[in-house]
Design an enzyme around this catalytic site. Structure first.
Site, PDB file in Angstrom:
ATOM      1  N   ARG A  64       0.737  -1.140   0.032  1.00 29.89           N
ATOM      2  CA  ARG A  64      -0.068   0.140  -0.058  1.00 29.89           C
ATOM      3  C   ARG A  64       0.827   1.065  -0.104  1.00 29.89           C
ATOM      4  NH1 ARG A  64      -3.632   2.451   4.399  1.00 29.89           N
ATOM      5  NH2 ARG A  64      -5.383   3.406   3.154  1.00 29.89           N
ATOM      6  N   HIS A  68       0.340   4.758  -2.225  1.00 32.75           N
ATOM      7  CA  HIS A  68       0.078   5.932  -1.759  1.00 32.75           C
ATOM      8  C   HIS A  68       1.478   7.068  -1.981  1.00 32.75           C
ATOM      9  CE1 HIS A  68      -3.504   5.382   1.340  1.00 32.75           C
ATOM     10  NE2 HIS A  68      -3.345   4.706   0.198  1.00 32.75           N
ATOM     11  N   ASP A  69       2.492   6.178  -2.408  1.00 36.35           N
ATOM     12  CA  ASP A  69       3.577   7.191  -2.802  1.00 36.35           C
ATOM     13  C   ASP A  69       3.444   7.476  -4.352  1.00 36.35           C
ATOM     14  OD1 ASP A  69       6.130   8.435  -2.891  1.00 36.35           O
ATOM     15  OD2 ASP A  69       7.055   6.587  -3.906  1.00 36.35           O
ATOM     16  N   VAL A  72       1.039  10.525  -5.306  1.00 39.40           N
ATOM     17  CA  VAL A  72       1.202  12.067  -5.172  1.00 39.40           C
ATOM     18  C   VAL A  72       2.699  12.350  -5.236  1.00 39.40           C
ATOM     19  CG1 VAL A  72       1.287  13.523  -2.939  1.00 39.40           C
ATOM     20  CG2 VAL A  72      -0.315  11.344  -2.930  1.00 39.40           C
ATOM     21  N   GLY A  74       3.870  11.618  -8.093  1.00 36.57           N
ATOM     22  CA  GLY A  74       4.727  10.507  -8.598  1.00 36.57           C
ATOM     23  C   GLY A  74       5.502   9.749  -7.790  1.00 36.57           C
ATOM     24  N   SER A  78       7.840  10.393  -1.560  1.00 34.80           N
ATOM     25  CA  SER A  78       7.478  11.677  -0.831  1.00 34.80           C
ATOM     26  C   SER A  78       6.536  11.198   0.401  1.00 34.80           C
ATOM     27  CB  SER A  78       6.677  12.716  -1.619  1.00 34.80           C
ATOM     28  OG  SER A  78       5.544  12.080  -2.252  1.00 34.80           O
ATOM     29  N   ASN A  93      -3.914   8.921   4.956  1.00 35.77           N
ATOM     30  CA  ASN A  93      -2.921   8.100   5.546  1.00 35.77           C
ATOM     31  C   ASN A  93      -2.869   8.220   7.229  1.00 35.77           C
ATOM     32  OD1 ASN A  93      -1.806   7.674   3.049  1.00 35.77           O
ATOM     33  ND2 ASN A  93      -0.898   9.649   2.993  1.00 35.77           N
ATOM     34  N   HIS A 190      -6.277  -5.497  -2.666  1.00 32.89           N
ATOM     35  CA  HIS A 190      -7.267  -5.689  -1.275  1.00 32.89           C
ATOM     36  C   HIS A 190      -7.334  -7.431  -1.231  1.00 32.89           C
ATOM     37  CE1 HIS A 190      -8.805  -1.345  -1.139  1.00 32.89           C
ATOM     38  NE2 HIS A 190      -7.539  -1.452  -0.944  1.00 32.89           N
ATOM     39  N   THR A 191      -6.993  -8.016  -1.805  1.00 35.96           N
ATOM     40  CA  THR A 191      -6.616  -9.571  -1.635  1.00 35.96           C
ATOM     41  C   THR A 191      -5.834  -9.918  -0.338  1.00 35.96           C
ATOM     42  OG1 THR A 191      -6.034 -12.028  -2.439  1.00 35.96           O
ATOM     43  CG2 THR A 191      -4.752 -10.057  -3.233  1.00 35.96           C
TER      44      THR A 191
HETATM   45  C1  HEM Z   1     -10.282   3.050  -5.126  1.00 35.92           C
HETATM   46  C2  HEM Z   1      -8.883   2.831  -4.623  1.00 35.92           C
HETATM   47  C3  HEM Z   1      -8.756   2.326  -3.083  1.00 35.92           C
HETATM   48  C4  HEM Z   1      -9.222   2.847  -1.954  1.00 35.92           C
HETATM   49  C5  HEM Z   1     -10.500   3.663  -1.851  1.00 35.92           C
HETATM   50  C6  HEM Z   1      -8.572   2.095  -1.000  1.00 35.92           C
HETATM   51  C7  HEM Z   1      -8.847   2.120   0.122  1.00 35.92           C
HETATM   52  C8  HEM Z   1      -8.229   1.654   1.356  1.00 35.92           C
HETATM   53  C9  HEM Z   1      -8.800   1.696   2.747  1.00 35.92           C
HETATM   54  C10 HEM Z   1      -9.802   2.578   3.163  1.00 35.92           C
HETATM   55  C11 HEM Z   1      -7.838   0.721   3.429  1.00 35.92           C
HETATM   56  C12 HEM Z   1      -7.886   0.500   4.970  1.00 35.92           C
HETATM   57  C13 HEM Z   1      -7.011   1.663   5.615  1.00 35.92           C
HETATM   58  C14 HEM Z   1      -7.262   1.662   7.042  1.00 35.92           C
HETATM   59  O1  HEM Z   1      -7.841   0.700   7.649  1.00 35.92           O
HETATM   60  O2  HEM Z   1      -6.880   2.572   7.635  1.00 35.92           O
HETATM   61  C15 HEM Z   1      -6.970   0.130   2.656  1.00 35.92           C
HETATM   62  C16 HEM Z   1      -5.997  -0.911   2.869  1.00 35.92           C
HETATM   63  C17 HEM Z   1      -5.338  -1.374   1.617  1.00 35.92           C
HETATM   64  N1  HEM Z   1      -5.044  -0.900   0.656  1.00 35.92           N
HETATM   65 FE1  HEM Z   1      -6.263   0.142  -0.593  1.00 35.92          FE
HETATM   66  N2  HEM Z   1      -7.603   1.437  -1.426  1.00 35.92           N
HETATM   67  C18 HEM Z   1      -7.550   1.501  -2.951  1.00 35.92           C
HETATM   68  C19 HEM Z   1      -6.566   0.790  -4.004  1.00 35.92           C
HETATM   69  C20 HEM Z   1      -5.502   0.214  -3.501  1.00 35.92           C
HETATM   70  C21 HEM Z   1      -4.508  -0.172  -4.398  1.00 35.92           C
HETATM   71  C22 HEM Z   1      -4.404   0.432  -5.712  1.00 35.92           C
HETATM   72  C23 HEM Z   1      -3.622  -0.748  -3.760  1.00 35.92           C
HETATM   73  C24 HEM Z   1      -2.253  -1.307  -4.063  1.00 35.92           C
HETATM   74  C25 HEM Z   1      -1.849  -1.477  -5.245  1.00 35.92           C
HETATM   75  C26 HEM Z   1      -4.227  -0.947  -2.250  1.00 35.92           C
HETATM   76  C27 HEM Z   1      -3.369  -1.702  -1.362  1.00 35.92           C
HETATM   77  C28 HEM Z   1      -3.877  -1.708  -0.171  1.00 35.92           C
HETATM   78  C29 HEM Z   1      -3.423  -2.725   0.973  1.00 35.92           C
HETATM   79  C30 HEM Z   1      -2.655  -3.849   0.580  1.00 35.92           C
HETATM   80  C31 HEM Z   1      -4.325  -2.502   2.112  1.00 35.92           C
HETATM   81  C32 HEM Z   1      -4.122  -3.257   3.637  1.00 35.92           C
HETATM   82  C33 HEM Z   1      -3.009  -2.462   4.034  1.00 35.92           C
HETATM   83  C34 HEM Z   1      -2.697  -3.045   5.497  1.00 35.92           C
HETATM   84  O3  HEM Z   1      -3.235  -4.018   6.043  1.00 35.92           O
HETATM   85  O4  HEM Z   1      -1.645  -2.472   6.162  1.00 35.92           O
HETATM   86  N3  HEM Z   1      -5.372  -0.302  -2.244  1.00 35.92           N
HETATM   87  N4  HEM Z   1      -7.289   0.561   1.310  1.00 35.92           N
END
Ligand code: HEM
Ligand SMILES: *[C@@H]1O[C@H](CO)[C@@H](O)[C@H](O)[C@H]1NC(C)=O
Ligand SMILES: *[C@@H]1O[C@H](CO)[C@@H](O)[C@H](O)[C@H]1NC(C)=O
Ligand SMILES: *[C@@H]1O[C@H](CO)[C@@H](O)[C@H](O)[C@H]1NC(C)=O
Ligand SMILES: *[C@@H]1O[C@H](CO)[C@@H](O)[C@H](O)[C@H]1NC(C)=O
Ligand SMILES: *[C@@H]1O[C@H](CO)[C@@H](O)[C@H](O)[C@H]1NC(C)=O
Length: 311
Positions: A64, A68-69, A72, A74, A78, A93, A190-191
């Site tokens: 993740r 997030h890098d 913002v 590129g 940052s 964040n 999100h798998t």
């Molecule tokens: C519409 C796009 C996306 C939204 C709205 C989104 C939103 C979120 C949110 C709300 C969480 C939970 C954060 C928390 O509990 O504080 C999360 C976790 C996560 N996101 Fe996304 N995400 C998006 C796209 C992506 C992308 C593109 C990636 C990576 C290529 C990604 C990877 C992850 C991962 C791996 C987690 C779990 C992190 C952890 O357990 O520490 N997400 N995301």
């Protein structure tokens, strides 16, 4: 005027040169550090493995961080900068992204192997690749340099909220040069990993969503983004969406919203039936995301400490 054979080949050569110059998407390559830091990939992989052995979730957190890098300013590291205007303090964040101590450890290990040549932005890209072990692997492209400013406003504007509409998500990815295939494939990240209840609990009470999160909920409660196989990088995330078991509103909308019918729904269905297709597209989209506005050549710097710019 008649051209000689020699002139013709010079013209052909120049044409080819112009063609390739205007067509290079970026200057990132897989072998950028081949001579300056030959053990780089080995060093990073080992540190990621140690961190994930210590805590399985760290794989998700590192993946993740790269996302997030890149969204913002590129992929410029940052997101790692500390300070008053840090991206870490932006809404998407704050109390949410994690893994900074692990990045520091990786950086220290890399510096002791080859000092002052590898950027923090590249470390994030390599660590993200190594975090999807069990999933598809790929040759990660490197050669990024580190930015010298954090952009808190950029983090607040560019990163999608989990309550955003699908149209907004598609538009925010579009701003980064990423298309609808990238939207679906990358959200397949999100798998793995967890989400705090505040990021989805309002859906339990109001499915139409975009309601503000209930402030009374315990911030530390989390749920797996893929309830079926939290730590396994697979296509179950997409099977969940087909079964209305997406955790975030933005997850479920890829399959269930009205806009999905003409955009993302068929891609979700294809990935849910075909893990190989998901893996292939995920790799391609990770490379696309890693190519978002990298700093190269003499732009930016190679930070010594990922949290602060060089003095
Ligand atoms: C519409 C796009 C996306 C939204 C709205 C989104 C939103 C979120 C949110 C709300 C969480 C939970 C954060 C928390 O509990 O504080 C999360 C976790 C996560 N996101 Fe996304 N995400 C998006 C796209 C992506 C992308 C593109 C990636 C990576 C290529 C990604 C990877 C992850 C991962 C791996 C987690 C779990 C992190 C952890 O357990 O520490 N997400 N995301
Ligand atoms: C911060 O990000 C926004 C949105 O991407 C951009 O318009 C702005 O130029 C960036 N500011 C800096 C200082 O990089
Ligand atoms: C998105 O871009 C990829 C190339 O990165 C391409 O293969 C794919 O067909 C595009 N998807 C759409 C929906 O245009
Ligand atoms: C659910 O949320 C939507 C959008 O914020 C709002 O328009 C609607 O009134 C809410 N419904 C209920 C029952 O709270
Ligand atoms: C995960 O999915 C498989 C089949 O897709 C199913 O057999 C299994 O029971 C599911 N496990 C959980 C914990 O939901
Ligand atoms: C989904 O798969 C079908 C059958 O393989 C294919 O014809 C179609 O183009 C695919 N659609 C998308 C959006 O990937």
């Amino acid at each position: 005027m008649k051209e000689s054979k020699g002139q013709k080949s010079v013209i052909l050569l120049l044409t080819l040169l112009v063609f390739f110059t205007v067509n290079v998407k970026s200057q990132l390559t897989a072998n950028f550090y081949a001579t300056t830091c030959p053990n780089l990939f080995h060093v990073v992989r080992k540190q990621v493995q140690l961190a994930v052995m210590n805590e399985m979730r760290m794989a998700a957190s590192l993946l993740r961080l790269h996302f997030h890098d890149c969204f913002v300013n590129g992929c410029d590291g940052s997101v790692l900068l500390d300070g008053d205007d840090s991206e870490k303090s932006a809404a998407p964040n704050l109390n949410s992204i994690r893994g900074f101590d692990v990045v520091d450890k990786i950086k220290t290990a890399v510096e002791s192997s080859c000092s002052g040549v590898v950027s923090c932005a590249d470390i994030l890209a390599i660590a993200a690749r190594d975090s999807i072990s069990g999933g598809p692997s790929y040759r990660v492209l490197v050669g990024r340099r580190d930015g010298t400013v954090a952009n808190r406003t950029g983090a607040n504007t560019n990163l999608p909220s989990p309550f955003a509409s699908l149209d907004t998500v598609i538009s925010l990815f579009g701003d980064q040069g990423l298309n609808i295939t990238d939207v679906v494939a990358l959200q397949g990240a999100h798998t793995i990993g967890l989400a705090r209840c505040t990021t989805f609990s309002s859906r339990l009470f109001n499915f139409s969503g975009s309601g503000a999160p209930d402030s009374t909920i315990d911030n530390s409660l989390t749920a797996a983004l893929d309830q079926n196989s939290t730590d396994l990088f697979d296509n179950h995330y997409f099977k969940n969406l087909i079964n209305n078991k997406g955790i975030l509103l933005t997850d479920q909308e890829l399959h269930s919203s009205d806009s999905a019918k003409s955009t993302t729904k068929s891609i979700v269905e294809n990935y849910s039936n075909n893990q190989r297709l998901f893996f292939k597209d995920f790799i391609n989209s990770m490379i696309n995301m890693g190519n978002v506005k990298p700093l190269t050549g003499s732009s930016g710097q190679i930070r010594k400490n990922c949290r602060v710019i060089n003095s």
